[in-house]
Motif scaffolding. Structure first.
Motif, short mmCIF file in Angstrom:
data_model
loop_
_atom_site.label_atom_id
_atom_site.label_comp_id
_atom_site.label_asym_id
_atom_site.label_seq_id
_atom_site.Cartn_x
_atom_site.Cartn_y
_atom_site.Cartn_z
N GLU A 90 0.17 7.23 -6.34
CA GLU A 90 -1.15 8.24 -6.45
C GLU A 90 -0.69 9.48 -5.91
OE1 GLU A 90 -4.19 6.79 -7.37
OE2 GLU A 90 -2.66 4.96 -7.90
N LEU A 91 0.26 9.68 -4.92
CA LEU A 91 0.43 11.26 -4.79
C LEU A 91 1.35 11.80 -5.50
CD1 LEU A 91 1.29 10.67 -0.83
CD2 LEU A 91 -0.77 11.44 -1.81
N LEU A 92 2.21 11.17 -6.38
CA LEU A 92 2.92 11.88 -7.42
C LEU A 92 2.26 12.18 -8.63
CD1 LEU A 92 6.34 10.20 -6.89
CD2 LEU A 92 5.72 12.26 -6.01
N HIS A 93 1.10 11.29 -9.06
CA HIS A 93 0.85 11.41 -10.41
C HIS A 93 -0.78 11.55 -10.50
CE1 HIS A 93 4.72 10.24 -12.11
NE2 HIS A 93 4.91 9.43 -11.45
N HIS A 94 -1.49 11.18 -9.46
CA HIS A 94 -2.84 11.10 -9.52
C HIS A 94 -3.69 11.84 -8.40
CE1 HIS A 94 -2.14 7.90 -12.32
NE2 HIS A 94 -1.47 7.61 -11.73
N SER A 95 -2.87 12.65 -7.55
CA SER A 95 -3.71 13.22 -6.44
C SER A 95 -4.49 14.31 -6.89
CB SER A 95 -2.71 13.75 -5.28
OG SER A 95 -1.87 14.90 -6.12
N ASN A 96 -4.49 15.04 -8.12
CA ASN A 96 -5.17 15.98 -8.47
C ASN A 96 -6.27 15.54 -9.59
OD1 ASN A 96 -4.05 18.07 -6.94
ND2 ASN A 96 -2.29 18.22 -8.84
N THR A 97 -5.68 14.57 -10.34
CA THR A 97 -7.00 14.01 -11.38
C THR A 97 -7.83 13.00 -10.99
OG1 THR A 97 -5.20 12.47 -12.04
CG2 THR A 97 -5.04 14.33 -13.39
N ARG A 98 -7.54 12.32 -9.98
CA ARG A 98 -8.33 11.25 -9.46
C ARG A 98 -8.94 11.49 -8.10
NH1 ARG A 98 -7.86 5.93 -12.25
NH2 ARG A 98 -5.98 6.05 -13.74
N TYR A 99 -8.20 12.52 -7.18
CA TYR A 99 -8.75 12.70 -5.89
C TYR A 99 -9.12 14.10 -5.85
CZ TYR A 99 -6.61 8.03 -5.51
OH TYR A 99 -6.44 6.79 -5.47
N ARG A 100 -8.90 14.86 -6.81
CA ARG A 100 -9.36 16.50 -6.96
C ARG A 100 -8.54 16.98 -5.82
NH1 ARG A 100 -15.66 16.98 -7.00
NH2 ARG A 100 -14.89 19.20 -7.46
N GLY A 101 -7.20 16.57 -5.41
CA GLY A 101 -6.50 17.25 -4.60
C GLY A 101 -6.98 17.35 -2.78
N ARG A 102 -7.74 16.04 -2.81
CA ARG A 102 -8.38 15.98 -1.24
C ARG A 102 -7.21 15.56 -0.27
NH1 ARG A 102 -13.96 12.49 -2.52
NH2 ARG A 102 -14.95 13.86 -3.90
N GLY A 152 0.89 -1.22 0.25
CA GLY A 152 -0.02 -0.22 0.00
C GLY A 152 0.95 1.31 -0.05
N LEU A 153 1.90 1.13 0.50
CA LEU A 153 2.91 2.18 0.54
C LEU A 153 3.38 2.84 -0.85
CD1 LEU A 153 5.00 2.21 3.91
CD2 LEU A 153 3.27 3.55 3.63
N CYS A 154 3.82 1.46 -1.52
CA CYS A 154 4.18 1.69 -2.85
C CYS A 154 3.02 2.39 -3.70
CB CYS A 154 4.69 0.27 -3.42
SG CYS A 154 5.88 -0.33 -2.40
N LEU A 155 1.83 1.73 -3.47
CA LEU A 155 0.77 2.43 -4.20
C LEU A 155 0.39 3.97 -3.88
CD1 LEU A 155 -1.97 -0.48 -4.17
CD2 LEU A 155 -0.33 0.06 -5.92
N LEU A 156 0.77 4.12 -2.66
CA LEU A 156 0.42 5.83 -2.15
C LEU A 156 1.64 6.53 -2.77
CD1 LEU A 156 -1.10 7.48 -0.35
CD2 LEU A 156 0.77 7.04 1.67
N THR A 157 2.73 6.24 -3.38
CA THR A 157 3.87 6.85 -3.78
C THR A 157 3.39 7.27 -5.26
OG1 THR A 157 5.47 5.95 -2.58
CG2 THR A 157 6.29 6.84 -4.42
#
Length: 404
Positions: A69-81, A62-67
């Motif tokens: 998501e935060l680097l490439h998808h935090s704004n597009t998939r989570y709208r910067g939440r 999960g830590l690997c997945l978190l890296t």
């Protein structure tokens, strides 16, 4: 055709909780057997150690997945939440797995580390197998939301993929090839009016991120007015003779009061997504809906780009939902895309006066083929010079009459 009585045998039923019951029974039997052969403290220590081993792996993953998501998808998939609101949950770093890891670590600290003679190899093998089955059945070791999303996107299993293909094969693939003829017939029937002096001859497909669709565009923006409908397109479809497909022509007024005509409509699958997000049985929330709208846009764009029949007959317009303070957001967006299309269009064969690179240089007529070309070798506008085909037979000079 199968009889109605055989439908129950053909339609699969929802899967039940039998795997969970079997896993619980198996874990209880192994635990009781281990307590009989080992001490209760040693068995609890072994269970805690195996549980910690099984849960640490998914947490590190999960830590690997978190890296990612935060680097490439935090704004597009989570709208910067926020980090704790959604991203951690999506990566599997919250809930059951984290609770099991903390509980097993606490139990291992209270009981103490088991001695090597207290955890035999066969006990560890059985505990790992049984507890893995139990945690897998209870959802503790289930795939995270990121992994499920990756699998669904890779295998084209999302709601967006199905709706995009349905929208293309059931509608766009049928009507877009006839759009140019429909617009030509519409203009021929409205020659007396000032229609289509400015505008686009493509189908503008509106895709709002919030999937909120209005049935009349003029209700959303006062600068947009309904003009008329294009001639109906009738196609025999699925047993319906002459099924009618139609498009509406809208007139969009800019800041200077000039009217721009276009064929515009919302993507109807967004109505399905919006209704699904308000049905509890669909398990389709607003956050999932927004993500599916983006996937729908991307999938539909990829499909249409590969379609030769639909090429140059459409324009996808993605509408952001952060425009509550602008009552003319829709008309401005449409006009911006119309202006972009006008800038992209160019004249393939420019008029003769544009071919002159210098006012003193005049085009000359080729006497052989009747084609104008520029005599200036430094002309900016290149021209194609062609010559008429000539006979391959070479004339032979006959001088015999001089010798007579």
């Amino acid at each position: 055709m199968h009889p109605l009585g055989e439908e129950d045998a053909l339609i699969p039923r929802p899967r039940g909780a039998l795997p969970v019951v079997c896993a619980v029974v198996l874990a209880v039997l192994i635990t009781v057997g281990g307590i009989v052969f080992l001490s209760p403290e040693g068995m609890c220590g072994c269970i805690a150690m195996v549980t910690l081993i099984l849960t640490l792996g998914p947490l590190l993953h999960g830590l690997c997945l978190l890296t990612e998501e935060l680097l490439h998808h935090s704004n597009t998939r989570y709208r910067g939440r926020g980090l704790l609101s959604q991203v951690l949950q999506a990566c599997g770093l919250g809930g059951k797995t984290l609770f099991a890891a903390v509980l097993s670590g606490l139990l291992l600290y209270l009981v103490g580390h088991p001695q090597p003679h207290e955890c035999h190899c066969w006990v560890l093998c059985l505990l790992v197998s049984v507890l893995y089955t139990l945690f897998k059945s209870l959802g503790i070791l289930s795939p995270s939301e990121v992994e499920v999303s990756d699998i669904c996107e890779g295998r084209k299993m999302n709601v967006a993929h199905g709706l995009a293909w349905s929208f293309y094969l059931g509608y766009l693939h049928l009507v877009l090839p006839h759009l140019e003829n429909s617009i030509a017939a519409f203009r021929a029937s409205h020659q007396s009016s000032s229609v289509w002096r400015r505008g686009s001859r493509k189908l503008l497909i509106l895709i709002p991120l919030n999937s909120i669709v209005t049935h009349k565009l003029e209700d959303e923006d006062s600068n947009i007015s309904f003009y008329d409908n294009l001639p109906n397109t009738e196609i025999d479809r699925a047993g319906v003779r002459g099924r009618v497909y139609k498009h509406s022509v809208y007139r969009v007024t800019d800041e200077n009061g000039e009217a721009h005509d276009c064929v515009c409509e919302y993507a109807t699958p967004l109505l399905t997504m919006y209704r699904m997000s308000h049905e509890s049985s669909a398990a389709f929330g607003e956050s999932e809906r927004r993500q599916q709208v983006l996937l729908f846009y991307r999938t539909l764009q990829e499909i249409l780009e590969q379609s030769l029949e639909c090429r140059n007959h459409y324009k996808l317009i993605l509408l952001n939902d952060n425009h509550e303070d602008d009552p003319h957001f829709l008309s401005k967006t449409i006009l911006r895309h119309l202006q972009q299309q006008e800038n992209e269009e160019f004249c393939v064969t420019p008029p003769p006066h544009q071919e002159m690179a210098h006012p003193l240089v005049r085009p000359m007529l080729n006497a052989e083929n009747g084609i104008y070309h520029n005599s200036d070798p430094m002309s900016r506008e290149p021209t194609i010079q062609m010559s008429l085909p000539q006979s391959l037979k070479v004339p032979v000079e006959n001088t015999d009459h001089y010798g007579k």
